[in-house]
Motif scaffolding. Structure first.
Motif, PDB file in Angstrom:
ATOM      1  N   ALA A  25       0.819  -1.221   0.000  1.00 30.85           N
ATOM      2  CA  ALA A  25       0.000   0.000   0.000  1.00 30.85           C
ATOM      3  C   ALA A  25       0.854   1.272   0.000  1.00 30.85           C
ATOM      4  N   GLN A  26       0.317   2.295  -0.631  1.00 30.87           N
ATOM      5  CA  GLN A  26       0.950   3.617  -0.563  1.00 30.87           C
ATOM      6  C   GLN A  26       0.501   4.354   0.684  1.00 30.87           C
ATOM      7  N   LEU A  27      -0.636   3.891   1.235  1.00 32.28           N
ATOM      8  CA  LEU A  27      -1.240   4.580   2.367  1.00 32.28           C
ATOM      9  C   LEU A  27      -1.511   3.582   3.497  1.00 32.28           C
ATOM     10  N   VAL A  28      -1.009   3.915   4.693  1.00 30.28           N
ATOM     11  CA  VAL A  28      -1.244   3.066   5.867  1.00 30.28           C
ATOM     12  C   VAL A  28      -1.978   3.875   6.937  1.00 30.28           C
ATOM     13  N   PHE A  29      -3.034   3.304   7.487  1.00 30.32           N
ATOM     14  CA  PHE A  29      -3.749   3.901   8.626  1.00 30.32           C
ATOM     15  C   PHE A  29      -3.309   3.180   9.896  1.00 30.32           C
ATOM     16  N   VAL A  30      -2.971   3.966  10.915  1.00 31.56           N
ATOM     17  CA  VAL A  30      -2.579   3.368  12.199  1.00 31.56           C
ATOM     18  C   VAL A  30      -3.548   3.855  13.272  1.00 31.56           C
ATOM     19  N   GLY A  31      -4.227   2.902  13.916  1.00 31.50           N
ATOM     20  CA  GLY A  31      -5.150   3.230  15.008  1.00 31.50           C
ATOM     21  C   GLY A  31      -4.518   2.921  16.350  1.00 31.50           C
ATOM     22  N   GLU A  32      -5.372   2.790  17.363  1.00 27.73           N
ATOM     23  CA  GLU A  32      -4.880   2.644  18.738  1.00 27.73           C
ATOM     24  C   GLU A  32      -4.677   1.164  19.124  1.00 27.73           C
ATOM     25  N   ALA A  33      -5.772   0.439  19.178  1.00 31.87           N
ATOM     26  CA  ALA A  33      -5.731  -0.964  19.612  1.00 31.87           C
ATOM     27  C   ALA A  33      -7.041  -1.625  19.213  1.00 31.87           C
ATOM     28  N   PRO A  34      -7.041  -2.947  19.064  1.00 26.47           N
ATOM     29  CA  PRO A  34      -8.299  -3.623  18.715  1.00 26.47           C
ATOM     30  C   PRO A  34      -9.341  -3.439  19.820  1.00 26.47           C
ATOM     31  N   GLY A  35     -10.587  -3.389  19.419  1.00 28.58           N
ATOM     32  CA  GLY A  35     -11.705  -3.407  20.357  1.00 28.58           C
ATOM     33  C   GLY A  35     -12.315  -4.801  20.367  1.00 28.58           C
ATOM     34  N   ARG A 100       8.322  -0.595   7.935  1.00 25.98           N
ATOM     35  CA  ARG A 100       9.568  -0.731   7.161  1.00 25.98           C
ATOM     36  C   ARG A 100       9.324  -1.593   5.914  1.00 25.98           C
ATOM     37  N   LEU A 101       8.563  -2.663   6.077  1.00 27.99           N
ATOM     38  CA  LEU A 101       8.319  -3.567   4.945  1.00 27.99           C
ATOM     39  C   LEU A 101       7.375  -2.955   3.914  1.00 27.99           C
ATOM     40  N   ILE A 102       6.344  -2.296   4.390  1.00 26.26           N
ATOM     41  CA  ILE A 102       5.370  -1.704   3.463  1.00 26.26           C
ATOM     42  C   ILE A 102       5.963  -0.455   2.812  1.00 26.26           C
ATOM     43  N   ALA A 103       6.682   0.318   3.576  1.00 27.92           N
ATOM     44  CA  ALA A 103       7.281   1.576   3.104  1.00 27.92           C
ATOM     45  C   ALA A 103       6.259   2.422   2.339  1.00 27.92           C
ATOM     46  N   PRO A 104       5.178   2.838   3.012  1.00 27.29           N
ATOM     47  CA  PRO A 104       4.137   3.593   2.311  1.00 27.29           C
ATOM     48  C   PRO A 104       4.608   5.005   1.960  1.00 27.29           C
ATOM     49  N   LYS A 105       3.818   5.641   1.112  1.00 23.48           N
ATOM     50  CA  LYS A 105       4.117   7.030   0.741  1.00 23.48           C
ATOM     51  C   LYS A 105       3.674   7.983   1.852  1.00 23.48           C
ATOM     52  N   ILE A 106       2.623   7.569   2.559  1.00 20.22           N
ATOM     53  CA  ILE A 106       2.123   8.396   3.667  1.00 20.22           C
ATOM     54  C   ILE A 106       1.427   7.523   4.716  1.00 20.22           C
ATOM     55  N   ILE A 107       1.503   7.977   5.953  1.00 21.44           N
ATOM     56  CA  ILE A 107       0.837   7.285   7.064  1.00 21.44           C
ATOM     57  C   ILE A 107      -0.213   8.223   7.640  1.00 21.44           C
ATOM     58  N   VAL A 108      -1.401   7.699   7.921  1.00 16.77           N
ATOM     59  CA  VAL A 108      -2.397   8.481   8.663  1.00 16.77           C
ATOM     60  C   VAL A 108      -2.454   7.924  10.084  1.00 16.77           C
ATOM     61  N   ALA A 109      -2.145   8.770  11.048  1.00 15.94           N
ATOM     62  CA  ALA A 109      -2.179   8.365  12.456  1.00 15.94           C
ATOM     63  C   ALA A 109      -3.510   8.811  13.040  1.00 15.94           C
ATOM     64  N   LEU A 110      -4.287   7.832  13.534  1.00 16.83           N
ATOM     65  CA  LEU A 110      -5.650   8.106  14.002  1.00 16.83           C
ATOM     66  C   LEU A 110      -5.659   8.277  15.522  1.00 16.83           C
ATOM     67  N   GLY A 111      -5.763   9.495  15.967  1.00 18.06           N
ATOM     68  CA  GLY A 111      -5.901   9.764  17.400  1.00 18.06           C
ATOM     69  C   GLY A 111      -4.579   9.880  18.147  1.00 18.06           C
ATOM     70  N   ASN A 112      -4.733  10.230  19.413  1.00 18.58           N
ATOM     71  CA  ASN A 112      -3.598  10.498  20.298  1.00 18.58           C
ATOM     72  C   ASN A 112      -2.556   9.395  20.334  1.00 18.58           C
ATOM     73  N   HIS A 113      -3.017   8.166  20.577  1.00 21.52           N
ATOM     74  CA  HIS A 113      -2.047   7.096  20.825  1.00 21.52           C
ATOM     75  C   HIS A 113      -1.226   6.777  19.586  1.00 21.52           C
ATOM     76  N   ALA A 114      -1.873   6.780  18.432  1.00 18.79           N
ATOM     77  CA  ALA A 114      -1.131   6.503  17.199  1.00 18.79           C
ATOM     78  C   ALA A 114      -0.124   7.617  16.935  1.00 18.79           C
ATOM     79  N   CYS A 115      -0.549   8.869  17.109  1.00 18.46           N
ATOM     80  CA  CYS A 115       0.368   9.994  16.863  1.00 18.46           C
ATOM     81  C   CYS A 115       1.541   9.931  17.818  1.00 18.46           C
ATOM     82  N   GLN A 116       1.236   9.696  19.090  1.00 17.81           N
ATOM     83  CA  GLN A 116       2.311   9.721  20.086  1.00 17.81           C
ATOM     84  C   GLN A 116       3.264   8.541  19.920  1.00 17.81           C
ATOM     85  N   ALA A 117       2.727   7.376  19.563  1.00 17.24           N
ATOM     86  CA  ALA A 117       3.597   6.207  19.387  1.00 17.24           C
ATOM     87  C   ALA A 117       4.498   6.379  18.165  1.00 17.24           C
TER      88      ALA A 117
END
Ligand code: URA
Length: 175
Positions: A25-35, A100-117
């Motif tokens: 993927a060129q785009l990766v979304f990173v969230g907090e944790a599974p619900g 590192r493996l995906i090496a996307p063009k951009i990452i979207v960090a969803l919310g506090n925990h993703a941004c901070q991590a």
């Protein structure tokens, strides 16, 4: 993957939720944790917040199969409590390797925990939202978590502004 680094998560989890989508993927979304739903299915973002994320991805002209979706934590915290700092530290190598493996063009960090991590910062989402940051040379768009949007629908407009910047960046030819 049979990780046992976080005692509280190992005893509580049904499935490890590693990630889903296109590993090129060129785009990766990173969230907090599974619900709860994610923990039962082993797939990230399939509950109510996930359905909203799917809509956001589709509004961007893409599908879930084209992008990659994952979380900071790969196991559900009990009662959906926020990730503990040591859990983030234990789980970070997996996220790091995925990116590192995906090496996307951009990452979207969803919310506090993703941004901070990702950014190793203690700045909050309200400070970071809408701004392009950087993780290991990859641009990171910090935006609100879809669960927050479910509680505050009037903030959807801001997330859409952020996603328009992401689309623009995806459409910019590599130099
Ligand atoms: N919220 C998250 O941060 N991740 C999921 O996978 C589901 C809900």
């Amino acid at each position: 993957m049979k990780c046992r680094k976080c005692p509280a998560l190992v005893t509580n989890r049904n499935k490890i939720v590693f990630g889903a989508g296109n590993i090129r993927a060129q785009l990766v979304f990173v969230g907090e944790a599974p619900g709860r739903d994610e923990d039962l299915q082993g797939i990230p973002f399939v509950g109510r917040a996930g359905q909203l994320l799917t809509k956001i991805i589709e509004a961007m002209g893409m599908t879930r199969r084209e992008v990659f979706i994952c979380n900071v934590l790969k196991c559900r915290p009990p009662q959906n409590r926020p990730p503990a700092p040591d859990e983030v530290i234990h789980c970070r190598p997996y996220l790091k390797e995925q990116l590192r493996l995906i090496a996307p063009k951009i990452i979207v960090a969803l919310g506090n925990h993703a941004c901070q991590a990702l950014l190793s910062t203690d700045k909050g989402i309200s400070q970071l939202r809408g701004s392009l940051q950087e993780y290991e040379g990859i641009p990171v768009m910090c935006t609100y978590h879809p669960a927050y949007l479910l509680r505050n629908p009037s903030e959807k407009r801001k997330v859409w502004e952020d996603m328009k910047k992401v689309i623009q960046l995806l459409n910019t030819p590599d130099v």
